[in-house]
Design a protein around this motif. Structure first.
Motif, PDB file in Angstrom:
ATOM      1  N   ALA A  50       0.831  -1.198   0.000  1.00  0.00           N
ATOM      2  CA  ALA A  50       0.000   0.000   0.000  1.00  0.00           C
ATOM      3  C   ALA A  50       0.870   1.253   0.000  1.00  0.00           C
ATOM      4  O   ALA A  50       1.975   1.259   0.546  1.00  0.00           O
ATOM      5  N   ASP A  51       0.355   2.300  -0.616  1.00  0.00           N
ATOM      6  CA  ASP A  51       0.951   3.635  -0.506  1.00  0.00           C
ATOM      7  C   ASP A  51       2.441   3.657  -0.866  1.00  0.00           C
ATOM      8  O   ASP A  51       3.300   3.921  -0.036  1.00  0.00           O
ATOM      9  N   ILE A  52       2.691   3.383  -2.141  1.00  0.00           N
ATOM     10  CA  ILE A  52       4.061   3.408  -2.664  1.00  0.00           C
ATOM     11  C   ILE A  52       4.507   4.859  -2.852  1.00  0.00           C
ATOM     12  O   ILE A  52       5.652   5.211  -2.613  1.00  0.00           O
TER      13      ILE A  52
ATOM     14  N   GLY B 146      -3.437   1.333  -3.642  1.00  0.00           N
ATOM     15  CA  GLY B 146      -3.607   2.753  -3.935  1.00  0.00           C
ATOM     16  C   GLY B 146      -2.463   3.652  -3.511  1.00  0.00           C
ATOM     17  O   GLY B 146      -1.582   3.263  -2.756  1.00  0.00           O
ATOM     18  N   ASP B 147      -2.512   4.894  -4.038  1.00  0.00           N
ATOM     19  CA  ASP B 147      -1.407   5.844  -3.890  1.00  0.00           C
ATOM     20  C   ASP B 147      -0.114   5.204  -4.416  1.00  0.00           C
ATOM     21  O   ASP B 147       0.916   5.209  -3.751  1.00  0.00           O
ATOM     22  N   LEU B 148      -0.190   4.697  -5.643  1.00  0.00           N
ATOM     23  CA  LEU B 148       1.016   4.137  -6.257  1.00  0.00           C
ATOM     24  C   LEU B 148       2.018   5.250  -6.527  1.00  0.00           C
ATOM     25  O   LEU B 148       3.217   5.067  -6.393  1.00  0.00           O
TER      26      LEU B 148
ATOM     27  N   GLY C 269      -5.505   5.242  -5.497  1.00  0.00           N
ATOM     28  CA  GLY C 269      -5.790   5.990  -4.272  1.00  0.00           C
ATOM     29  C   GLY C 269      -6.005   7.457  -4.590  1.00  0.00           C
ATOM     30  O   GLY C 269      -6.013   7.863  -5.767  1.00  0.00           O
ATOM     31  N   ASN C 270      -6.156   8.268  -3.579  1.00  0.00           N
ATOM     32  CA  ASN C 270      -6.439   9.686  -3.785  1.00  0.00           C
ATOM     33  C   ASN C 270      -5.250  10.441  -4.375  1.00  0.00           C
ATOM     34  O   ASN C 270      -5.418  11.538  -4.895  1.00  0.00           O
ATOM     35  N   HIS C 271      -4.035   9.888  -4.310  1.00  0.00           N
ATOM     36  CA  HIS C 271      -2.866  10.531  -4.924  1.00  0.00           C
ATOM     37  C   HIS C 271      -2.668  10.107  -6.376  1.00  0.00           C
ATOM     38  O   HIS C 271      -1.831  10.686  -7.069  1.00  0.00           O
ATOM     39  N   ASP C 272      -3.385   9.085  -6.808  1.00  0.00           N
ATOM     40  CA  ASP C 272      -3.239   8.599  -8.187  1.00  0.00           C
ATOM     41  C   ASP C 272      -4.176   9.370  -9.114  1.00  0.00           C
ATOM     42  O   ASP C 272      -5.099  10.047  -8.660  1.00  0.00           O
TER      43      ASP C 272
ATOM     44  N   GLN D 135     -10.416  -1.716  -0.588  1.00  0.00           N
ATOM     45  CA  GLN D 135     -10.591  -0.300  -0.925  1.00  0.00           C
ATOM     46  C   GLN D 135      -9.376   0.454  -0.412  1.00  0.00           C
ATOM     47  O   GLN D 135      -8.580  -0.081   0.362  1.00  0.00           O
ATOM     48  N   HIS D 136      -9.241   1.712  -0.855  1.00  0.00           N
ATOM     49  CA  HIS D 136      -8.064   2.485  -0.458  1.00  0.00           C
ATOM     50  C   HIS D 136      -8.212   3.086   0.945  1.00  0.00           C
ATOM     51  O   HIS D 136      -7.342   2.920   1.796  1.00  0.00           O
ATOM     52  N   VAL D 137      -9.299   3.796   1.194  1.00  0.00           N
ATOM     53  CA  VAL D 137      -9.473   4.494   2.484  1.00  0.00           C
ATOM     54  C   VAL D 137      -9.893   3.483   3.551  1.00  0.00           C
ATOM     55  O   VAL D 137     -10.726   2.615   3.290  1.00  0.00           O
TER      56      VAL D 137
ATOM     57  N   GLY E  34      -5.818   0.718   2.711  1.00  0.00           N
ATOM     58  CA  GLY E  34      -4.497   1.346   2.778  1.00  0.00           C
ATOM     59  C   GLY E  34      -4.687   2.750   3.327  1.00  0.00           C
ATOM     60  O   GLY E  34      -5.453   2.954   4.262  1.00  0.00           O
ATOM     61  N   HIS E  35      -3.973   3.746   2.708  1.00  0.00           N
ATOM     62  CA  HIS E  35      -4.229   5.182   2.933  1.00  0.00           C
ATOM     63  C   HIS E  35      -3.711   5.721   4.265  1.00  0.00           C
ATOM     64  O   HIS E  35      -3.154   6.811   4.310  1.00  0.00           O
ATOM     65  N   TYR E  36      -3.908   5.010   5.349  1.00  0.00           N
ATOM     66  CA  TYR E  36      -3.449   5.454   6.667  1.00  0.00           C
ATOM     67  C   TYR E  36      -2.055   4.880   6.862  1.00  0.00           C
ATOM     68  O   TYR E  36      -1.896   3.688   7.130  1.00  0.00           O
TER      69      TYR E  36
HETATM   70 FE   LIG Z   1      -4.326   7.909   0.254  1.00  0.00          FE
END
Ligand SMILES: [Fe+2]
Ligand SMILES: [Fe+2]
Length: 260
Positions: free
Chosen positions: A7-9, A50-52, A84-87, A149-151, A186-188
């Motif tokens: 998660a969160d690369i 997410g947030d790759l 994710g929200n950064h992608d 899911q991401h969040v 992920g995300h957190y």
């Molecule tokens: Fe995120």
């Protein structure tokens, strides 16, 4: 059945602000994780939560995703990648990254993926259509059902994570109706350890991009879920930093080259 969660690369090919996110190293961290998974851990599936990349709105986003795609393609197991929200938005994200079906059966486990809309405060909300889709998974499979899911989705009050779903109680109710075994997010970046509530287990994976550069291995068999954390950093008790480099002497091809 065993699956890995990365998660969160938060990869970035550009200079990024100083901080705990090692966006500059995270493509290499992903590559190291890929080789460790293929060689030693051998999961039946790999989930990228997410947030790759770090800046999905930047002009280099597609190029950065293409770089990660080359590493993802090295994995020996099927991959389920969610943005994710950064992608970039899903339609652009999946122009470069392999798109999984909404549900994927793998090794007797059914994975249901959700691309939820972001809400202020780094929260998310699941749509009525996706809540119905989740409820519709009831009795679809005799094996475990895993919701991705991401969040982070978890019962409010059971953890101090500031992010959750604005309609968490509805989503959790739908998970119970569907008979979800495990909810994975992920995300957190700190991660949330395995929680159990009313027959459903909840888990958020820590970020690969932040020391000690962790990812998770989940073994799931019937009602039993075991989570193992792996870190790419050297163990803290060693007091060591891995800074090794290869000289030309490491490569037979270059052995005839003079040292300079
Ligand atoms: Fe995120
Ligand atoms: Fe993130």
């Amino acid at each position: 059945m065993r699956f890995a969660i990365l998660a969160d690369i938060h990869y970035s090919s550009r200079a990024t602000p100083a901080g705990s996110r090692r966006c500059d190293l995270s493509d290499l961290l992903l590559l190291r994780a890929v080789h460790r998974l293929n060689r030693f851990l051998r999961p039946d599936a790999v989930v990228l939560l997410g947030d790759l990349i770090n800046d999905g709105s930047g002009p280099w986003a597609d190029q950065e995703l293409r770089r990660l795609r080359r590493m993802i393609d090295l994995l020996d197991a099927p991959v389920i990648a969610l943005p994710g929200n950064h992608d970039p938005r899903p339609e652009r994200f999946y122009g470069t990254t392999p798109q999984p079906p909404p549900t994927l059966d793998c090794g007797g486990v059914r994975f249901a993926s959700f691309l939820d809309e972001e809400r202020p405060g780094y929260n998310a909300e699941r749509s009525a259509a996706d809540l119905a889709r989740l409820r519709g998974e009831a009795n679809r499979t005799p094996g475990p059902l895993v919701c991705l899911q991401h969040v982070p989705l978890f019962p409010p009050g059971l953890h101090s994570c500031p992010c959750n779903y604005t309609n968490a109680s509805d989503v959790i109710g739908a998970c119970q109706t569907a008979g979800v075994s495990l909810v994975v997010s992920g995300h957190y970046h700190r991660g949330i350890p395995l929680l159990a509530h009313d027959g459903v287990r909840y888990l958020a994976a820590p970020a690969l991009c932040e020391a000690p550069f962790r990812f998770l291995i989940v073994d799931i068999q019937g009602d039993t879920v075991q989570v193992e954390e792996h870190a790419l950093a050297m163990p803290a008790e060693f007091g060591l930093v891995d800074t090794h480099v290869h000289t030309p002497l490491a490569y037979p091809k270059f052995r005839s080259c003079p040292l300079v």
